[in-house]
Motif scaffolding. Sequence first.
Motif, mmCIF file in Angstrom:
data_model
loop_
_atom_site.group_PDB
_atom_site.id
_atom_site.type_symbol
_atom_site.label_atom_id
_atom_site.label_comp_id
_atom_site.label_asym_id
_atom_site.label_seq_id
_atom_site.Cartn_x
_atom_site.Cartn_y
_atom_site.Cartn_z
ATOM 1 N N ARG A 31 -9.165 -13.012 -40.799
ATOM 2 C CA ARG A 31 -8.786 -14.225 -40.085
ATOM 3 C C ARG A 31 -9.117 -14.111 -38.609
ATOM 4 N N ARG A 32 -9.367 -15.264 -38.015
ATOM 5 C CA ARG A 32 -9.614 -15.309 -36.585
ATOM 6 C C ARG A 32 -9.159 -16.665 -36.040
ATOM 7 N N PRO A 33 -8.814 -16.710 -34.750
ATOM 8 C CA PRO A 33 -8.383 -17.969 -34.147
ATOM 9 C C PRO A 33 -9.529 -18.963 -34.042
ATOM 10 N N ARG A 34 -9.202 -20.224 -33.754
ATOM 11 C CA ARG A 34 -10.203 -21.280 -33.752
ATOM 12 C C ARG A 34 -10.660 -21.685 -32.356
ATOM 13 N N GLY A 35 -9.774 -21.581 -31.350
ATOM 14 C CA GLY A 35 -10.140 -22.038 -30.013
ATOM 15 C C GLY A 35 -9.021 -22.839 -29.384
ATOM 16 N N VAL A 36 -9.384 -23.820 -28.609
ATOM 17 C CA VAL A 36 -8.394 -24.665 -27.948
ATOM 18 C C VAL A 36 -7.745 -25.598 -28.982
ATOM 19 N N THR A 37 -6.413 -25.656 -28.952
ATOM 20 C CA THR A 37 -5.656 -26.515 -29.863
ATOM 21 C C THR A 37 -4.928 -27.580 -29.053
ATOM 22 N N ALA A 38 -5.095 -28.833 -29.437
ATOM 23 C CA ALA A 38 -4.337 -29.933 -28.827
ATOM 24 C C ALA A 38 -3.109 -30.204 -29.678
ATOM 25 N N VAL A 39 -1.940 -30.216 -29.056
ATOM 26 C CA VAL A 39 -0.684 -30.470 -29.753
ATOM 27 C C VAL A 39 -0.088 -31.754 -29.184
ATOM 28 N N SER A 55 -12.385 -36.205 -27.842
ATOM 29 C CA SER A 55 -13.789 -36.388 -27.471
ATOM 30 C C SER A 55 -14.413 -35.129 -26.902
ATOM 31 N N ASP A 56 -13.637 -34.071 -26.782
ATOM 32 C CA ASP A 56 -14.129 -32.846 -26.151
ATOM 33 C C ASP A 56 -14.417 -31.791 -27.210
ATOM 34 N N SER A 57 -15.649 -31.331 -27.259
ATOM 35 C CA SER A 57 -16.062 -30.370 -28.289
ATOM 36 C C SER A 57 -15.380 -29.018 -28.129
ATOM 37 N N ARG A 58 -14.789 -28.750 -26.959
ATOM 38 C CA ARG A 58 -14.091 -27.482 -26.762
ATOM 39 C C ARG A 58 -12.742 -27.459 -27.476
ATOM 40 N N VAL A 59 -12.217 -28.620 -27.804
ATOM 41 C CA VAL A 59 -10.970 -28.699 -28.559
ATOM 42 C C VAL A 59 -11.314 -28.600 -30.040
ATOM 43 N N ARG A 60 -10.885 -27.521 -30.660
ATOM 44 C CA ARG A 60 -11.303 -27.268 -32.038
ATOM 45 C C ARG A 60 -10.280 -27.735 -33.079
ATOM 46 N N ARG A 115 -16.697 -35.001 -33.967
ATOM 47 C CA ARG A 115 -16.947 -33.617 -33.565
ATOM 48 C C ARG A 115 -16.506 -32.624 -34.635
ATOM 49 N N LEU A 116 -16.080 -33.154 -35.782
ATOM 50 C CA LEU A 116 -15.603 -32.334 -36.905
ATOM 51 C C LEU A 116 -14.500 -31.382 -36.462
ATOM 52 N N GLN A 117 -13.612 -31.901 -35.601
ATOM 53 C CA GLN A 117 -12.442 -31.115 -35.236
ATOM 54 C C GLN A 117 -11.508 -31.014 -36.443
ATOM 55 N N LYS A 118 -10.857 -29.880 -36.554
ATOM 56 C CA LYS A 118 -9.870 -29.720 -37.614
ATOM 57 C C LYS A 118 -8.620 -30.502 -37.235
ATOM 58 N N VAL A 119 -8.070 -31.278 -38.167
ATOM 59 C CA VAL A 119 -6.880 -32.063 -37.880
ATOM 60 C C VAL A 119 -5.734 -31.645 -38.788
ATOM 61 N N TYR A 120 -4.565 -31.579 -38.196
ATOM 62 C CA TYR A 120 -3.330 -31.293 -38.912
ATOM 63 C C TYR A 120 -2.345 -32.355 -38.467
ATOM 64 N N MET A 121 -1.974 -33.260 -39.369
ATOM 65 C CA MET A 121 -1.183 -34.410 -38.968
ATOM 66 C C MET A 121 0.005 -34.633 -39.894
ATOM 67 N N LEU A 126 0.697 -20.756 -39.871
ATOM 68 C CA LEU A 126 -0.323 -19.943 -39.209
ATOM 69 C C LEU A 126 -1.724 -20.252 -39.724
ATOM 70 N N GLU A 127 -1.834 -20.513 -41.032
ATOM 71 C CA GLU A 127 -3.161 -20.727 -41.602
ATOM 72 C C GLU A 127 -3.828 -21.991 -41.085
ATOM 73 N N LEU A 128 -3.032 -22.940 -40.586
ATOM 74 C CA LEU A 128 -3.619 -24.171 -40.079
ATOM 75 C C LEU A 128 -4.331 -23.983 -38.747
ATOM 76 N N PHE A 129 -4.039 -22.890 -38.067
ATOM 77 C CA PHE A 129 -4.598 -22.664 -36.745
ATOM 78 C C PHE A 129 -5.575 -21.474 -36.724
ATOM 79 N N THR A 130 -6.080 -21.122 -37.894
ATOM 80 C CA THR A 130 -7.040 -20.022 -37.994
ATOM 81 C C THR A 130 -8.205 -20.428 -38.891
ATOM 82 N N ASP A 131 -9.301 -19.685 -38.759
ATOM 83 C CA ASP A 131 -10.382 -19.720 -39.732
ATOM 84 C C ASP A 131 -10.369 -18.403 -40.475
#
Length: 481
Positions: free
Chosen positions: A140-148, A217-222, A243-249, A470-475
Amino acid sequence: MISTYPSVSGKYLINAEWIEVKETANVINPANISEVVGEVALCTKEIVDSAISVASDSYKTWSLTSVEDRALHMNNAADALAKIIEENVTLYVRENGKTLIEAKKDLLRCVQVMEECAAELINWWKPEVLPGNQSVQVRRRPRGVTAVITPWNSPLILTFKRVVPAILAGNTVVVKPATNCPLTVMTCLKVIAEYFPPGVINIVTGSGKMIGNVLCSDSRVRTIAFVGSTETGKEIMKKSGERLQKVYMELGGNDPAIILGDANLDEEAIKRLRMGILRASGQVCSAIKRVYVHESRYEEFVKKLKKEFERVVVGDGIQPDVTMGPLNNKAQFEYVSNLIKRTIQSGANVITSGIQLDPETWGKGYYILPSIVTGVNQDSELVRVEQFGPVIPVLSFSDIDEVVELANDSEFGLRASVWTENEKLAIQLADRLEAGAIFHNNHTVFSDLALDFPGLKESGVSRETRHCSLELFTDSYGFAD
């Protein structure tokens, strides 16, 4: 009267600095709308962009830390947060409208989330060896910037259940709390941020539409972790899809409670039903929104629920005798009030009960007494919508097939409950209900905060059941010899 504003009032957080802005909006006490609890900063697009930049830079180093170090940071922060709970309960009540008991419980659960998630992280992060002829590991590894992005109704726990696993997994976060109720969330995150490197936790406030557009709209937000209305969730899905951002809603709900003919309707069961309906004044996405009662128990149920509602004391949550506070904001108050008016005009029977703690100041807050509604059908507005307030429709049914069809007749599918003494029948019925979780003889939340079950249909996106999300915020990736 408490006159001082919290230290986070009118500020935002970027790179460990709390910065003031010129333009702010007032945060109002819903129990006394003439009282200003504090101010919320109205951040600009440039500020949000700066927060993303800082989070992106900080991710490069934070993502390389060991899980042991991350867990240590979190446990130290949890100890610090536990020490300030008592002093912040009142702030939470004043800006949100919850009762003292509800507010303290939310704060305590935030510490619990931090401790349980940190404990879960260590073992969960270990590589998983798959069976087979080839040596293959799942790593497992982290994804990057997460918007909450979180709402006003239960802002603390809904923020912590996303921020905590996100940063424990090695991500950095940009948090956007609700404008109506941001101060306690920010006060708690201020304490926590001091135990993490600068830039791991950043907070921006202001226009939800503008900030959401920038984040999506920002590709840095993963990753986008959003809790709120289904309508807003659909807009986020459209924008993030580019941007194919991963979404958890976690989105809206219209939860059914099904009362079978053999249900135990004793005092304790009715109390659980009342709590399932009126928790946080009904402003809970997973609250009971409609009740289906077998025709043989219908009159009995309505009578007993009315008696239980008569005990509800409505007033300022800061008063210890209050069992239900006001609605949180003007827009929601007007929506629920008008919904009740339209329901009465439709010819339905609205049975309003409860006790006004202070009738003389009733008009100074967003207070609504709880109501039971009979004489409605499946097509009635009150049955179709997510009312998000202390008003509950009660309908009758005659057989299992009918009630399953009625319960599933909704675009939502968050929670449901089955009330019967026959557990085998409850499981059979649960297998047919379209909901992310079904409770038996209760309608509540999971006491084990490592567990969560998102809704189906238009009530949520992404699936998880264990591991504190935890799995929602990792690859994950495969490593093979």
